[in-house]
Enzyme design. Structure first.
Site, PDB file in Angstrom:
ATOM      1  N   GLN A  48       0.823  -1.212   0.000  1.00  0.00           N
ATOM      2  CA  GLN A  48       0.000   0.000   0.000  1.00  0.00           C
ATOM      3  C   GLN A  48       0.851   1.253   0.000  1.00  0.00           C
ATOM      4  OE1 GLN A  48      -3.382  -0.287  -0.582  1.00  0.00           O
ATOM      5  NE2 GLN A  48      -2.461  -2.291  -0.909  1.00  0.00           N
TER       6      GLN A  48
ATOM      7  N   GLU B 277      -9.391   0.340   4.933  1.00  0.00           N
ATOM      8  CA  GLU B 277      -9.758  -0.069   3.582  1.00  0.00           C
ATOM      9  C   GLU B 277      -9.462  -1.567   3.386  1.00  0.00           C
ATOM     10  OE1 GLU B 277      -8.611   1.171  -1.025  1.00  0.00           O
ATOM     11  OE2 GLU B 277      -7.266   1.694   0.618  1.00  0.00           O
ATOM     12  N   HIS B 278      -8.221  -1.971   3.633  1.00  0.00           N
ATOM     13  CA  HIS B 278      -7.804  -3.373   3.532  1.00  0.00           C
ATOM     14  C   HIS B 278      -7.407  -3.861   4.922  1.00  0.00           C
ATOM     15  CE1 HIS B 278      -6.596  -1.457  -0.367  1.00  0.00           C
ATOM     16  NE2 HIS B 278      -7.250  -2.507  -0.852  1.00  0.00           N
TER      17      HIS B 278
ATOM     18  N   ASP C 132      -6.495  -7.108  -4.925  1.00  0.00           N
ATOM     19  CA  ASP C 132      -6.371  -5.979  -5.846  1.00  0.00           C
ATOM     20  C   ASP C 132      -6.565  -6.400  -7.294  1.00  0.00           C
ATOM     21  OD1 ASP C 132      -6.070  -3.796  -4.245  1.00  0.00           O
ATOM     22  OD2 ASP C 132      -3.903  -3.612  -4.464  1.00  0.00           O
TER      23      ASP C 132
ATOM     24  N   HIS D  36     -54.605  14.052   0.607  1.00  0.00           N
ATOM     25  CA  HIS D  36     -54.120  12.696   0.854  1.00  0.00           C
ATOM     26  C   HIS D  36     -55.226  11.847   1.498  1.00  0.00           C
ATOM     27  CE1 HIS D  36     -50.124  14.371   0.168  1.00  0.00           C
ATOM     28  NE2 HIS D  36     -49.581  13.166   0.308  1.00  0.00           N
TER      29      HIS D  36
ATOM     30  N   HIS E  13       1.761   2.985  -3.294  1.00  0.00           N
ATOM     31  CA  HIS E  13       0.780   3.727  -4.088  1.00  0.00           C
ATOM     32  C   HIS E  13       1.127   5.215  -4.142  1.00  0.00           C
ATOM     33  CE1 HIS E  13      -2.307   0.988  -5.430  1.00  0.00           C
ATOM     34  NE2 HIS E  13      -2.318   0.384  -4.267  1.00  0.00           N
TER      35      HIS E  13
END
Length: 441
Positions: A268, A336-337, A370, A429, A271
């Site tokens: 990670q 996230e992971h 991934d 109504h 990235h």
């Protein structure tokens, strides 16, 4: 040049743990005022000028010279050529990954993406009709790296959902097209591809131009300009999420080879510099071994500079009292992971409530998710896994309620509705319900 990575070493038993922990977690999704203003200007230009603005901005930001936006569209034949020109192992890998991703999302659709209905005691029909979006736009990042996997992860669930037309946009700085990205678009069945990037691409998809069709929803990650543009156009179109920097959290009991965990943290961190990699483990000696693996393995990687900056700025190696406390901290982070690198992953998984994707066991590296395991890799970041979910088939569908009331149902439901409507002071109504009660007599 030698780069050194020293993630912050913390212990939950330290008096200052909470303050240091919160400081390390901090990341704001807010973009600076200059980016916000620039994005606002770009969106307004594309909305007002259409193709002309897209051409001007593509030349300004990507160095693309074109007489028309039609020249920025990649024909299907070029996507086919890109696929045919790949080495056989790459062609096979794309096809195998696409097949696994399709199979997973087909199972997802079968479980949660189908229409349904039932009739109650009085014969009234109640249910839900599920229909696909007419047109979806997918943004595929460019720049620091090319992401054919993002093409598959965004396009395949749209295909499975039955979206009528999938429009892909991808920046190609100075006109450099990545053949793997084009081949992935071919394999995934993308209908149209434009070499447009940045906020102008989001604007073109959201508002439509003379050449780029207006879509119903935009998915896919991007830089700060793309994220800001997606926020601005939400409401005009749907969006998947506002993605922050990539994250991985590893829960380790000390049984996994330290080199494996170090490389997962790198996966990670490579990235970008703002990505976050965290290890939670009750074994101090094992954390030492992971740091030694980091020191030994980092120089072997081509993106060592980015990894080092990420780990030094946002990484952490945290010693916990036990695995139960590690799970509790993981729920606070909502990563996230989330890797459970343990002999007994099934023991700890029930304790974990918040994560984009959970990877069970030492052999389940995040990188497999991934690319090719099957579940979607477009995941909530920055703690948003507390309330949001991975990209799915359902993101490319919408749900309409079905109601068919029988005469007997009109009498029973009408009486309820009349009382409530009169209580709200909405007489039309109430009378609309009462009229059907009388007709059913």
């Amino acid at each position: 040049m030698t780069f050194k990575a020293s993630p912050l070493r913390l212990s939950t038993q330290s008096p200052d743990f909470e303050a240091q922990f919160q400081q390390r977690l901090h990341w704001s999704a807010d973009t600076d005022a200059a980016i916000e203003q620039r994005v606002t200007d770009i969106l307004q230009a594309v909305r007002q000028e259409g193709d002309a603005a897209v051409l001007r901005l593509s030349q300004q930001f990507d160095g693309l010279q074109a007489a028309s936006v039609a020249e920025l569209e990649i024909p299907a034949s070029e996507l086919q050529t890109a696929f045919d020109g790949l080495p056989q192992p790459q062609r096979q890998a794309l096809q195998q990954a696409a097949a696994r991703i399709r199979r997973y999302h087909e199972a997802q659709k079968q479980a949660a993406g189908q229409s349904w209905s039932y009739r109650d005691e009085d014969g009234s029909l109640l249910g839900q009709k599920v229909t696909p979006l007419d047109r979806a736009g997918i943004y595929v990042p460019g720049g620091k790296a090319a992401y054919p996997s993002s093409v598959l992860m965004n396009a395949m669930p749209a295909q499975v959902a039955g979206v009528g037309q999938i429009i892909m946009v991808a920046p190609t700085p100075r006109g450099e097209k990545n053949p793997l990205v084009l081949a992935a678009a071919h394999v995934a069945g993308v209908h149209r591809v434009f070499t447009i990037g940045g906020a102008q691409a989001i604007a073109a998809l959201a508002y439509g131009t003379q050449t780029v069709p207006k879509v119903d929803k935009i998915t896919g990650p991007g830089n700060a300009y793309v994220a800001s543009a997606k926020k601005h156009v939400f409401g005009q179109v749907g969006i998947d999420m506002i993605a922050g920097p990539s994250e991985i959290l590893v829960l380790a009991d000390g049984s996994t080879p330290p080199d494996w965990v170090a490389m997962d943290l790198f996966s990670q961190a490579e990235h970008d510099e703002l990505a976050q990699s965290i290890l939670l483990c009750p074994d101090a000696a094992y954390i030492d071994a992971v740091q030694q693996a980091i020191d030994r393995l980092l120089p072997t990687l081509p993106r060592a500079a980015i990894i080092a900056q990420s780990l030094n700025g946002r990484g952490a190696l945290i010693q916990t009292r036990d695995m139960d406390e590690a799970c509790a901290i993981s729920n606070r982070i909502a990563p996230e992971h989330l890797e459970i690198s343990s002999r007994e992953p099934q023991r700890w998984e029930p304790l974990l409530r918040h994560a984009g994707a959970i990877f069970l066991g030492a052999y389940t590296s995040e990188s497999l998710g991934d690319y090719c395991a099957g579940p979607n890799h477009v995941l909530p970041t920055s703690g948003t896994a507390r309330f949001s979910s991975p990209l799915s088939v359902m993101d490319f569908q919408k749900r309409s309620s079905l109601i068919e009331v029988s005469p007997a149902g009109a009498r029973q439901l009408g009486a309820i509705a009349q009382v409530l409507a009169e209580g709200e002071g909405l007489q039309a109504h109430a009378q609309a319900a009462a009229m059907r009660m009388q007709a059913g007599d």
